[in-house]
Design a protein around this motif. Sequence first.
Motif, PDB file in Angstrom:
ATOM      1  N   ASN A  57       0.833  -1.214   0.000  1.00 49.96           N
ATOM      2  CA  ASN A  57       0.000   0.000   0.000  1.00 49.96           C
ATOM      3  C   ASN A  57       0.865   1.260   0.000  1.00 49.96           C
ATOM      4  O   ASN A  57       0.567   2.237   0.691  1.00 49.96           O
ATOM      5  CB  ASN A  57      -0.943   0.033   1.208  1.00 49.96           C
ATOM      6  CG  ASN A  57      -1.987  -1.058   1.170  1.00 49.96           C
ATOM      7  OD1 ASN A  57      -2.289  -1.612   0.113  1.00 49.96           O
ATOM      8  ND2 ASN A  57      -2.538  -1.389   2.319  1.00 49.96           N
ATOM      9  N   VAL A  58       1.922   1.229  -0.791  1.00 48.64           N
ATOM     10  CA  VAL A  58       2.875   2.337  -0.780  1.00 48.64           C
ATOM     11  C   VAL A  58       2.204   3.657  -1.160  1.00 48.64           C
ATOM     12  O   VAL A  58       1.367   3.722  -2.054  1.00 48.64           O
ATOM     13  CB  VAL A  58       4.055   2.042  -1.736  1.00 48.64           C
ATOM     14  CG1 VAL A  58       3.592   1.897  -3.176  1.00 48.64           C
ATOM     15  CG2 VAL A  58       5.111   3.124  -1.625  1.00 48.64           C
ATOM     16  N   ALA A  59       2.553   4.704  -0.420  1.00 50.94           N
ATOM     17  CA  ALA A  59       2.083   6.072  -0.666  1.00 50.94           C
ATOM     18  C   ALA A  59       0.569   6.201  -0.591  1.00 50.94           C
ATOM     19  O   ALA A  59      -0.035   6.992  -1.315  1.00 50.94           O
ATOM     20  CB  ALA A  59       2.592   6.572  -2.020  1.00 50.94           C
ATOM     21  N   MET A  60      -0.052   5.412   0.275  1.00 53.32           N
ATOM     22  CA  MET A  60      -1.499   5.514   0.460  1.00 53.32           C
ATOM     23  C   MET A  60      -1.847   5.111   1.892  1.00 53.32           C
ATOM     24  O   MET A  60      -0.967   4.793   2.692  1.00 53.32           O
ATOM     25  CB  MET A  60      -2.241   4.629  -0.548  1.00 53.32           C
ATOM     26  CG  MET A  60      -1.968   3.148  -0.422  1.00 53.32           C
ATOM     27  SD  MET A  60      -2.859   2.144  -1.648  1.00 53.32           S
ATOM     28  CE  MET A  60      -2.028   2.613  -3.158  1.00 53.32           C
ATOM     29  N   ALA A  61      -3.114   5.124   2.202  1.00 52.38           N
ATOM     30  CA  ALA A  61      -3.545   4.779   3.555  1.00 52.38           C
ATOM     31  C   ALA A  61      -3.166   3.339   3.896  1.00 52.38           C
ATOM     32  O   ALA A  61      -3.141   2.462   3.030  1.00 52.38           O
ATOM     33  CB  ALA A  61      -5.057   4.965   3.682  1.00 52.38           C
ATOM     34  N   ASP A  62      -2.856   3.107   5.170  1.00 53.19           N
ATOM     35  CA  ASP A  62      -2.543   1.771   5.688  1.00 53.19           C
ATOM     36  C   ASP A  62      -1.297   1.167   5.048  1.00 53.19           C
ATOM     37  O   ASP A  62      -1.221  -0.046   4.825  1.00 53.19           O
ATOM     38  CB  ASP A  62      -3.737   0.817   5.500  1.00 53.19           C
ATOM     39  CG  ASP A  62      -4.976   1.287   6.236  1.00 53.19           C
ATOM     40  OD1 ASP A  62      -4.826   1.814   7.356  1.00 53.19           O
ATOM     41  OD2 ASP A  62      -6.088   1.142   5.697  1.00 53.19           O
ATOM     42  N   GLU A  63      -0.307   1.986   4.757  1.00 53.68           N
ATOM     43  CA  GLU A  63       0.965   1.457   4.258  1.00 53.68           C
ATOM     44  C   GLU A  63       1.640   0.657   5.370  1.00 53.68           C
ATOM     45  O   GLU A  63       1.627   1.052   6.537  1.00 53.68           O
ATOM     46  CB  GLU A  63       1.875   2.605   3.819  1.00 53.68           C
ATOM     47  CG  GLU A  63       3.208   2.145   3.250  1.00 53.68           C
ATOM     48  CD  GLU A  63       4.044   3.291   2.709  1.00 53.68           C
ATOM     49  OE1 GLU A  63       5.172   3.039   2.261  1.00 53.68           O
ATOM     50  OE2 GLU A  63       3.557   4.443   2.739  1.00 53.68           O
ATOM     51  N   TYR A  64       2.224  -0.484   5.016  1.00 50.67           N
ATOM     52  CA  TYR A  64       2.867  -1.313   6.036  1.00 50.67           C
ATOM     53  C   TYR A  64       3.968  -2.161   5.413  1.00 50.67           C
ATOM     54  O   TYR A  64       4.072  -2.279   4.185  1.00 50.67           O
ATOM     55  CB  TYR A  64       1.837  -2.219   6.723  1.00 50.67           C
ATOM     56  CG  TYR A  64       1.296  -3.332   5.836  1.00 50.67           C
ATOM     57  CD1 TYR A  64       1.865  -4.611   5.858  1.00 50.67           C
ATOM     58  CD2 TYR A  64       0.225  -3.108   4.972  1.00 50.67           C
ATOM     59  CE1 TYR A  64       1.385  -5.625   5.046  1.00 50.67           C
ATOM     60  CE2 TYR A  64      -0.265  -4.114   4.160  1.00 50.67           C
ATOM     61  CZ  TYR A  64       0.317  -5.378   4.201  1.00 50.67           C
ATOM     62  OH  TYR A  64      -0.161  -6.382   3.392  1.00 50.67           O
ATOM     63  N   VAL A  65       4.812  -2.736   6.277  1.00 53.23           N
ATOM     64  CA  VAL A  65       5.856  -3.656   5.843  1.00 53.23           C
ATOM     65  C   VAL A  65       5.806  -4.889   6.732  1.00 53.23           C
ATOM     66  O   VAL A  65       5.230  -4.865   7.827  1.00 53.23           O
ATOM     67  CB  VAL A  65       7.256  -3.012   5.915  1.00 53.23           C
ATOM     68  CG1 VAL A  65       7.345  -1.816   4.982  1.00 53.23           C
ATOM     69  CG2 VAL A  65       7.605  -2.611   7.340  1.00 53.23           C
ATOM     70  N   ASP A  66       6.416  -5.962   6.264  1.00 54.83           N
ATOM     71  CA  ASP A  66       6.457  -7.211   7.014  1.00 54.83           C
ATOM     72  C   ASP A  66       7.668  -7.199   7.949  1.00 54.83           C
ATOM     73  O   ASP A  66       8.799  -6.962   7.509  1.00 54.83           O
ATOM     74  CB  ASP A  66       6.544  -8.392   6.043  1.00 54.83           C
ATOM     75  CG  ASP A  66       6.530  -9.725   6.761  1.00 54.83           C
ATOM     76  OD1 ASP A  66       5.442 -10.209   7.088  1.00 54.83           O
ATOM     77  OD2 ASP A  66       7.637 -10.264   7.006  1.00 54.83           O
ATOM     78  N   ILE A  67       7.452  -7.461   9.236  1.00 53.72           N
ATOM     79  CA  ILE A  67       8.527  -7.358  10.224  1.00 53.72           C
ATOM     80  C   ILE A  67       9.640  -8.367   9.956  1.00 53.72           C
ATOM     81  O   ILE A  67      10.827  -8.073  10.146  1.00 53.72           O
ATOM     82  CB  ILE A  67       7.973  -7.517  11.663  1.00 53.72           C
ATOM     83  CG1 ILE A  67       9.057  -7.169  12.692  1.00 53.72           C
ATOM     84  CG2 ILE A  67       7.425  -8.910  11.875  1.00 53.72           C
ATOM     85  CD1 ILE A  67       9.520  -5.748  12.649  1.00 53.72           C
ATOM     86  N   GLU A  68       9.282  -9.561   9.488  1.00 49.73           N
ATOM     87  CA  GLU A  68      10.306 -10.556   9.176  1.00 49.73           C
ATOM     88  C   GLU A  68      11.187 -10.084   8.024  1.00 49.73           C
ATOM     89  O   GLU A  68      12.394 -10.349   7.990  1.00 49.73           O
ATOM     90  CB  GLU A  68       9.649 -11.897   8.831  1.00 49.73           C
ATOM     91  CG  GLU A  68       8.969 -12.573  10.010  1.00 49.73           C
ATOM     92  CD  GLU A  68       9.953 -12.873  11.137  1.00 49.73           C
ATOM     93  OE1 GLU A  68      11.121 -13.236  10.828  1.00 49.73           O
ATOM     94  OE2 GLU A  68       9.576 -12.729  12.310  1.00 49.73           O
ATOM     95  N   GLU A  69      10.577  -9.364   7.104  1.00 51.03           N
ATOM     96  CA  GLU A  69      11.340  -8.845   5.975  1.00 51.03           C
ATOM     97  C   GLU A  69      12.304  -7.749   6.437  1.00 51.03           C
ATOM     98  O   GLU A  69      13.387  -7.586   5.871  1.00 51.03           O
ATOM     99  CB  GLU A  69      10.385  -8.307   4.907  1.00 51.03           C
ATOM    100  CG  GLU A  69      11.018  -8.193   3.535  1.00 51.03           C
ATOM    101  CD  GLU A  69      10.007  -7.874   2.452  1.00 51.03           C
ATOM    102  OE1 GLU A  69      10.263  -8.204   1.288  1.00 51.03           O
ATOM    103  OE2 GLU A  69       8.947  -7.278   2.766  1.00 51.03           O
ATOM    104  N   VAL A  70      11.908  -6.998   7.456  1.00 43.42           N
ATOM    105  CA  VAL A  70      12.796  -5.971   8.010  1.00 43.42           C
ATOM    106  C   VAL A  70      14.086  -6.611   8.514  1.00 43.42           C
ATOM    107  O   VAL A  70      15.197  -6.135   8.229  1.00 43.42           O
ATOM    108  CB  VAL A  70      12.101  -5.204   9.152  1.00 43.42           C
ATOM    109  CG1 VAL A  70      13.100  -4.277   9.855  1.00 43.42           C
ATOM    110  CG2 VAL A  70      10.926  -4.397   8.624  1.00 43.42           C
TER     111      VAL A  70
END
Length: 226
Positions: free
Chosen positions: A194-207
């Motif tokens: 959801n890049v550059a929009m509402a509710d953008e998020y990333v996966d913690i394992e990927e971090v």
Amino acid sequence: MEPMVTDSKRLPRTTERGTYPHKSQNANEIAARLILALDEVRNMDVQTPEHIARALEGVEDVIDKVASPGASKVLQKVSLNIGTVNGGVKQNMLPGVCVVTADIRVPVGLSPDAVIAVAQSIVDRFPEADMEVIGRQEPLWSDPNHEMCKLIQRNVQELAGFTPPAIVSLPGTDARLWRGKGVPAFVYGVTPFNVAMADEYVDIEEVFHVLKTHTLSALDFLMAEK
């Protein structure tokens, strides 16, 4: 690059009632026609460097995943965004001033100066308008065959079982600051859902995966025999 297009002092700065359209041109209408004309910059020819073009072949799915569906179709084209349009003081008054700001992004293989020249030639068709360039950025890039890029790809393969292709980023990154100083720079990060929009998020394992990749790649680069 962010050209700012404004009307000039050739239009009266005082406003008139909308019932007297014969007394003054409408700055908003002039701006509207100019905005439509600026669309021509999107059709400028881009000569993508050969090794960059080869790196981008067959990786459209990856580009669309990283930068949202459809990104691969506009990656190597000039983009135009009309950010703000400010004109007039009231619905029944003729606007004497209209200020338009536009954000134009230049792809690898095209000079900002060439885009500025085309934009200026378009503005020149409107004698009531002036243009001011308030920002300029070269489309900097690093060699996809650079040693650091290869190390990142190797470590991702060992850690996650796949090799990320070397692609061009659609949005600007801080890597431009290093490249501007002549230092090759590469970006490997998390998937921006959801890049550059509402509710953008990333996966913690990927971090954590990205942190491991950065650490190992830096270590490999520093320990490599030169």
